[in-house]
Design a protein around this motif. Structure first.
Motif, PDB file in Angstrom:
ATOM      1  N   ALA A   1      -8.296 -11.424  -9.881  1.00 36.54           N
ATOM      2  CA  ALA A   1      -8.259 -12.666  -9.105  1.00 36.54           C
ATOM      3  C   ALA A   1      -8.362 -12.369  -7.612  1.00 36.54           C
ATOM      4  O   ALA A   1      -9.083 -13.058  -6.876  1.00 36.54           O
ATOM      5  CB  ALA A   1      -6.983 -13.443  -9.420  1.00 36.54           C
ATOM      6  N   LEU A   2      -7.652 -11.349  -7.152  1.00 35.81           N
ATOM      7  CA  LEU A   2      -7.717 -10.950  -5.745  1.00 35.81           C
ATOM      8  C   LEU A   2      -9.146 -10.595  -5.354  1.00 35.81           C
ATOM      9  O   LEU A   2      -9.671 -11.062  -4.334  1.00 35.81           O
ATOM     10  CB  LEU A   2      -6.770  -9.770  -5.500  1.00 35.81           C
ATOM     11  N   MET A   3      -9.799  -9.779  -6.176  1.00 37.23           N
ATOM     12  CA  MET A   3     -11.180  -9.388  -5.877  1.00 37.23           C
ATOM     13  C   MET A   3     -12.114 -10.597  -5.883  1.00 37.23           C
ATOM     14  O   MET A   3     -12.961 -10.733  -4.995  1.00 37.23           O
ATOM     15  CB  MET A   3     -11.665  -8.344  -6.883  1.00 37.23           C
ATOM     16  N   ARG A   4     -11.959 -11.488  -6.847  1.00 34.46           N
ATOM     17  CA  ARG A   4     -12.839 -12.662  -6.914  1.00 34.46           C
ATOM     18  C   ARG A   4     -12.663 -13.565  -5.699  1.00 34.46           C
ATOM     19  O   ARG A   4     -13.637 -14.084  -5.149  1.00 34.46           O
ATOM     20  CB  ARG A   4     -12.580 -13.442  -8.197  1.00 34.46           C
TER      21      ARG A   4
ATOM     22  N   ARG B   1       0.825  -1.211   0.000  1.00 32.88           N
ATOM     23  CA  ARG B   1       0.000   0.000   0.000  1.00 32.88           C
ATOM     24  C   ARG B   1       0.859   1.261   0.000  1.00 32.88           C
ATOM     25  O   ARG B   1       0.539   2.232  -0.682  1.00 32.88           O
ATOM     26  CB  ARG B   1      -0.950  -0.020   1.197  1.00 32.88           C
ATOM     27  N   ASP B   2       1.953   1.251   0.762  1.00 35.10           N
ATOM     28  CA  ASP B   2       2.852   2.410   0.768  1.00 35.10           C
ATOM     29  C   ASP B   2       3.427   2.665  -0.627  1.00 35.10           C
ATOM     30  O   ASP B   2       3.477   3.805  -1.086  1.00 35.10           O
ATOM     31  CB  ASP B   2       3.989   2.214   1.768  1.00 35.10           C
TER      32      ASP B   2
ATOM     33  N   GLY C   1       0.153  -8.114  -4.204  1.00 31.78           N
ATOM     34  CA  GLY C   1      -1.104  -7.392  -4.108  1.00 31.78           C
ATOM     35  C   GLY C   1      -1.752  -7.566  -2.754  1.00 31.78           C
ATOM     36  O   GLY C   1      -1.432  -8.495  -2.011  1.00 31.78           O
ATOM     37  N   THR C   2      -2.670  -6.653  -2.462  1.00 31.04           N
ATOM     38  CA  THR C   2      -3.361  -6.694  -1.178  1.00 31.04           C
ATOM     39  C   THR C   2      -4.675  -5.926  -1.266  1.00 31.04           C
ATOM     40  O   THR C   2      -4.891  -5.133  -2.185  1.00 31.04           O
ATOM     41  CB  THR C   2      -2.487  -6.086  -0.057  1.00 31.04           C
TER      42      THR C   2
ATOM     43  N   VAL D   1      -7.334  -1.598  -2.219  1.00 30.26           N
ATOM     44  CA  VAL D   1      -6.993  -2.611  -3.225  1.00 30.26           C
ATOM     45  C   VAL D   1      -5.758  -2.103  -3.964  1.00 30.26           C
ATOM     46  O   VAL D   1      -5.795  -1.038  -4.578  1.00 30.26           O
ATOM     47  CB  VAL D   1      -8.166  -2.842  -4.199  1.00 30.26           C
ATOM     48  N   ALA D   2      -4.674  -2.842  -3.882  1.00 29.93           N
ATOM     49  CA  ALA D   2      -3.406  -2.388  -4.464  1.00 29.93           C
ATOM     50  C   ALA D   2      -2.626  -3.560  -5.044  1.00 29.93           C
ATOM     51  O   ALA D   2      -2.494  -4.601  -4.402  1.00 29.93           O
ATOM     52  CB  ALA D   2      -2.558  -1.687  -3.400  1.00 29.93           C
ATOM     53  N   VAL D   3      -2.108  -3.362  -6.253  1.00 33.41           N
ATOM     54  CA  VAL D   3      -1.268  -4.346  -6.927  1.00 33.41           C
ATOM     55  C   VAL D   3       0.002  -3.622  -7.377  1.00 33.41           C
ATOM     56  O   VAL D   3      -0.074  -2.534  -7.958  1.00 33.41           O
ATOM     57  CB  VAL D   3      -2.003  -4.966  -8.135  1.00 33.41           C
ATOM     58  N   LEU D   4       1.148  -4.214  -7.090  1.00 30.91           N
ATOM     59  CA  LEU D   4       2.409  -3.612  -7.518  1.00 30.91           C
ATOM     60  C   LEU D   4       2.461  -3.498  -9.044  1.00 30.91           C
ATOM     61  O   LEU D   4       1.901  -4.340  -9.761  1.00 30.91           O
ATOM     62  CB  LEU D   4       3.598  -4.431  -7.014  1.00 30.91           C
TER      63      LEU D   4
END
Length: 171
Positions: free
Chosen positions: A89-92, A23-24, A59-60, A75-78
């Motif tokens: 995929a994370l959301m699902r 997230r940072d 991701g997170t 919701v964050a993905v590098l």
């Protein structure tokens, strides 16, 4: 061979530290969000999810249970994993996991989307439910999705393969 991700609830202090680090990078480093706004004091009340690639966390996201909704936040993905399907995929995985929870009865999914990410969330079944507003200096709109019954979604899967339908919206 496609990359395999592992997506699960963040359960350890190391997991949470990795979530906060992602997230940072994304919110503070890339988007210029004030660190005091990003670290809003709600992490201890949230359920965190973490997505791992072959060698590290990529991701997170977190979820806060409110009166009538599960509110997705942070919701964050590098950058290196954007456009690969990891965000979808994370959301699902989160939606499936929460839908199977006894806490799902009478609730819906809710999030405040950055305007540029609305098409990403629409593909996941979210609808815009507000006018545009500013949050942390970024244009947002609220979105909502109904929770599918367990018969409609099956059991949660806490590992996912890439989805080529994902676009490059930053998540």
């Amino acid at each position: 061979m496609p990359t395999r991700w592992t997506i699960r609830r963040a359960e350890t202090s190391r997991d949470i530290a990795q979530c906060l680090s992602i997230r940072d990078v994304v919110f503070v480093g890339e988007q210029g969000v004030d660190p005091d706004l990003e670290r809003d004091g709600l992490d201890s009340a949230a359920l965190h999810y973490i997505a791992f690639g072959p060698d590290r966390a990529l991701g997170t996201a977190r979820v806060i249970m409110q009166d009538d909704r599960f509110k997705f936040q942070r919701v964050a993905v590098l950058g290196e994993a954007r456009g690969t399907g990891l965000g979808a995929a994370l959301m699902r995985v989160m939606m499936d996991d929460l839908s199977a929870s006894p806490d799902a009865q009478g609730r819906h999914f809710f999030l405040s989307s950055q305007v540029q990410a609305i098409p990403f969330y629409e593909k996941l079944g979210f609808d815009v439910v507000s006018d545009e507003y500013m949050e942390a200096g970024i244009a947002h709109r609220d979105m909502r999705a109904d929770i599918k019954s367990s018969g409609e979604i099956g059991q949660p899967v806490l590992a996912a393969m890439p989805d080529t339908q994902d676009d490059n919206t930053g998540v």
